[in-house]
Design a protein around this motif. Structure first.
Motif, mmCIF file in Angstrom:
data_model
loop_
_atom_site.group_PDB
_atom_site.id
_atom_site.type_symbol
_atom_site.label_atom_id
_atom_site.label_comp_id
_atom_site.label_asym_id
_atom_site.label_seq_id
_atom_site.Cartn_x
_atom_site.Cartn_y
_atom_site.Cartn_z
ATOM 1 N N VAL A 142 0.832 -1.206 0.000
ATOM 2 C CA VAL A 142 0.000 0.000 0.000
ATOM 3 C C VAL A 142 0.866 1.255 0.000
ATOM 4 C CG1 VAL A 142 -1.650 1.354 1.346
ATOM 5 C CG2 VAL A 142 -1.989 -1.092 1.081
ATOM 6 N N LEU A 143 1.919 1.272 0.829
ATOM 7 C CA LEU A 143 2.804 2.441 0.880
ATOM 8 C C LEU A 143 3.501 2.657 -0.456
ATOM 9 C CD1 LEU A 143 4.411 2.055 4.424
ATOM 10 C CD2 LEU A 143 2.620 3.636 3.712
ATOM 11 N N GLU A 144 3.831 1.557 -1.128
ATOM 12 C CA GLU A 144 4.466 1.678 -2.438
ATOM 13 C C GLU A 144 3.490 2.270 -3.454
ATOM 14 O OE1 GLU A 144 6.494 -1.191 -5.859
ATOM 15 O OE2 GLU A 144 5.954 -2.016 -3.898
ATOM 16 N N VAL A 153 -5.001 4.298 5.470
ATOM 17 C CA VAL A 153 -5.396 5.681 5.794
ATOM 18 C C VAL A 153 -4.489 6.674 5.067
ATOM 19 C CG1 VAL A 153 -5.565 7.380 7.645
ATOM 20 C CG2 VAL A 153 -6.393 5.052 8.016
ATOM 21 N N LEU A 154 -3.167 6.409 5.081
ATOM 22 C CA LEU A 154 -2.230 7.301 4.387
ATOM 23 C C LEU A 154 -2.516 7.339 2.897
ATOM 24 C CD1 LEU A 154 1.215 6.557 6.102
ATOM 25 C CD2 LEU A 154 -0.348 8.464 6.488
ATOM 26 N N ALA A 155 -2.808 6.172 2.319
ATOM 27 C CA ALA A 155 -3.105 6.123 0.885
ATOM 28 C C ALA A 155 -4.369 6.915 0.557
ATOM 29 C CB ALA A 155 -3.254 4.673 0.437
ATOM 30 N N ILE A 156 -5.360 6.849 1.444
ATOM 31 C CA ILE A 156 -6.604 7.608 1.233
ATOM 32 C C ILE A 156 -6.324 9.109 1.328
ATOM 33 C CG2 ILE A 156 -8.865 8.124 2.213
ATOM 34 C CD1 ILE A 156 -9.035 5.188 3.075
ATOM 35 N N LEU A 157 -5.524 9.503 2.325
ATOM 36 C CA LEU A 157 -5.201 10.924 2.485
ATOM 37 C C LEU A 157 -4.393 11.454 1.305
ATOM 38 C CD1 LEU A 157 -4.289 11.010 6.304
ATOM 39 C CD2 LEU A 157 -6.415 11.776 5.197
ATOM 40 N N GLN A 208 -4.518 8.213 -3.326
ATOM 41 C CA GLN A 208 -3.897 7.224 -4.200
ATOM 42 C C GLN A 208 -4.582 5.865 -4.128
ATOM 43 O OE1 GLN A 208 -1.454 7.808 -6.331
ATOM 44 N NE2 GLN A 208 -1.078 9.922 -5.721
ATOM 45 N N LEU A 209 -5.597 5.739 -3.290
ATOM 46 C CA LEU A 209 -6.234 4.434 -3.088
ATOM 47 C C LEU A 209 -7.380 4.252 -4.088
ATOM 48 C CD1 LEU A 209 -6.019 1.910 -1.294
ATOM 49 C CD2 LEU A 209 -7.827 2.882 0.108
ATOM 50 N N THR A 210 -7.040 3.962 -5.324
ATOM 51 C CA THR A 210 -8.051 3.654 -6.327
ATOM 52 C C THR A 210 -8.384 2.169 -6.272
ATOM 53 O OG1 THR A 210 -6.403 3.201 -8.034
ATOM 54 C CG2 THR A 210 -7.145 5.487 -7.791
ATOM 55 N N ALA A 221 -5.572 0.207 -7.864
ATOM 56 C CA ALA A 221 -4.402 0.100 -6.985
ATOM 57 C C ALA A 221 -4.650 -0.899 -5.862
ATOM 58 C CB ALA A 221 -4.061 1.469 -6.409
ATOM 59 N N LEU A 222 -5.843 -0.861 -5.272
ATOM 60 C CA LEU A 222 -6.166 -1.793 -4.195
ATOM 61 C C LEU A 222 -6.167 -3.231 -4.700
ATOM 62 C CD1 LEU A 222 -6.975 -2.146 -1.247
ATOM 63 C CD2 LEU A 222 -9.368 -1.848 -1.931
ATOM 64 N N GLN A 223 -6.664 -3.445 -5.905
ATOM 65 C CA GLN A 223 -6.650 -4.789 -6.481
ATOM 66 C C GLN A 223 -5.221 -5.280 -6.684
ATOM 67 O OE1 GLN A 223 -8.512 -5.057 -10.327
ATOM 68 N NE2 GLN A 223 -8.692 -7.271 -10.257
ATOM 69 N N ALA A 224 -4.338 -4.385 -7.167
ATOM 70 C CA ALA A 224 -2.932 -4.756 -7.366
ATOM 71 C C ALA A 224 -2.262 -5.076 -6.037
ATOM 72 C CB ALA A 224 -2.200 -3.615 -8.077
#
Length: 455
Positions: free
Chosen positions: A76-78, A278-282, A285-287, A290-293
């Protein structure tokens, strides 16, 4: 017939070199040797009756649940591009100083290594993000590639590390077995948290020595890492803090909760996975794509780890049934110099195996064989675990077979020669050997913090 165990181990290494899947190689080769040996009366098939309970124990192991959670956190961070934003901000701030960009890469690589815990992911990410920029700004090719490879291997030792999670679980079992074999039926325990605590000082020492080397090189030969005037817009400390604070807070919460005993590694990994989301949402970047990947990557890596562990469990049963443990124990006891010689031999063997096997295979296959014997000889389990981690880190960086070198070679421009990459990592290999020697001479580097945190 006990030499069949060593022959089986050699065959497994050969099959892995040929390129067969690790889990299937471990299980298939072990079953083949068990069947042939049973035909000649050299193997008691009752050993295999313990295999189902081994599988149940693996799948019911609460500590190993931390693996997919940490993998998910790193993925997720990546995807959230946190490392890219942090590198951009730090480069704008420090690249106006000689060697500043290399120092920025080291610090960001350390944070990325702590978040992903996987050598390949860190080397590839930093190679794609920072190598073109460093070369464009006149940095020496060898220095640039050496910094990226060295910081990438920090994922082995900087907690929370997947390598330390797996190593901690294996060493915990080995330590209990060693104590039971010595007649202690109320054995002490060693946990993943102990290894995390033991890795803090050696990991920070490596980072400090890396940065010290960069500073010395740029002071002696400033042309190897020149200051850059390309960043006309000065980045403010507010922008840098906003880029640095989120991943640093996440790592502090995850690692701090483990070290202080407020959470187990599995619980802390769950918090880390949620915090990464949470960081990805802020960061917006959390599409869904991306979440599927992220989920696919987590599933693949976690499945690989558990399949290898199941295959390694079958290997350990057959190895023991063939008398391999008794043979290794006898060899170690007959060595001149006792535990010192045995430790040196094990470290050399693990270092050489690091050229052909990943840390997962070594952790699940080699460590269960040698660790109980070394622990019975009086070694501290935390110290042994950190020594193995730093040793493997050095192995993954050493030419011509180091995994980190292959990862960077795969993403680096074709104009960069392989020899330049080899040349660049040599000073960092020397630094890691110095740290390894310091750990050998001063075990308190690994044991002081866990001894004081968990008296």
């Amino acid at each position: 017939m006990e030499y069949l165990a060593l022959l089986m181990f050699a065959c497994i290494c050969l099959m892995l070199l040929i390129g067969y899947p690790v889990a299937l190689t471990l299980a298939g080769t072990s079953l083949l040797f068990a069947g042939v040996a049973a035909l000649f009366g050299a193997f008691d098939t009752s050993y295999l009756s313990a295999f189902p309970s081994r599988i149940y124990g693996i799948l019911n192991n609460q500590t190993l649940l931390a693996v997919p959670l940490f993998v998910f956190m790193g993925a997720v961070l990546e995807k959230a591009q946190i490392a890219e934003k942090l590198l951009t901000s730090m480069a704008q701030l420090f690249s106006r100083f000689p060697g500043g960009l290399a120092i920025s890469v080291t610090i960001v690589g350390m944070l990325l290594a702590a978040s992903t815990g996987i050598v390949g992911a860190t080397v590839v990410t930093m190679g794609l993000l920072s190598l073109p920029t460093m070369l464009k700004r006149g940095y020496d090719t060898s220095l640039s590639t050496g910094v990226i490879c060295a910081t990438g291997t920090l994922g082995q030792i900087i907690p929370p590390s997947i390598a330390l999670v797996l190593l901690g679980d294996v060493l915990s079992n080995a330590y209990q077995r060693a104590q039971l074999d010595m007649g202690n039926f109320n054995p002490d325990t060693v946990s993943v948290g102990d290894l995390f605590a033991g890795a803090v000082l050696p990991g920070l020492l490596l980072v400090v020595l890396y940065i010290a080397y960069i500073v010395i090189v740029t002071w002696v030969k400033p042309e190897m890492a020149p200051a850059s005037q390309q960043d006309s817009e000065k980045v403010s400390w507010r922008v840098l803090v906003s880029a640095l604070l989120p991943p640093l807070m996440l790592m502090s919460i995850v690692l701090g909760s483990i070290l202080t005993g407020y959470a187990t590694p599995t619980e802390a990994a769950g918090v880390g996975a949620f915090g990464a989301l949470v960081l990805a949402i802020l960061q917006k970047q959390l599409t869904l794509v991306a979440l599927q990947a992220v989920m696919q990557s987590t599933l693949k890596i976690s499945s690989m780890v558990f399949m290898i562990l199941i295959g390694a469990s079958l290997f350990s049963l057959v190895f023991r049934g063939l008398g391999g443990e008794t043979l290794i124990h006898g060899i170690f006891n007959d060595l001149p110099g006792g535990v010192i010689t045995a430790t040196i031999i094990v470290m050399v063997v693990i270092f050489l195996l690091g050229f052909i096997l990943d840390f997962i295979e070594i952790t699940f296959v080699v460590i269960p064989i040698v660790a109980p014997i070394l622990l019975m000889m009086g070694l501290d389990p935390v110290w042994l675990g950190i020594m193995i981690a730093v040793n493997l880190q050095t192995s993954f960086l050493t030419p011509p077979f180091g995994f980190a070198l292959f990862y960077l070679r795969g993403v680096a421009d074709k104009s960069i020669k392989t020899l330049q990459i080899y040349k660049g990592v040599l000073p960092f290999i020397l630094i890691q050997l110095i740290v390894l020697l310091a750990l050998a001479l001063f075990p308190q580097l690994a044991t002081w913090l866990p001894d004081n945190l968990y008296p």
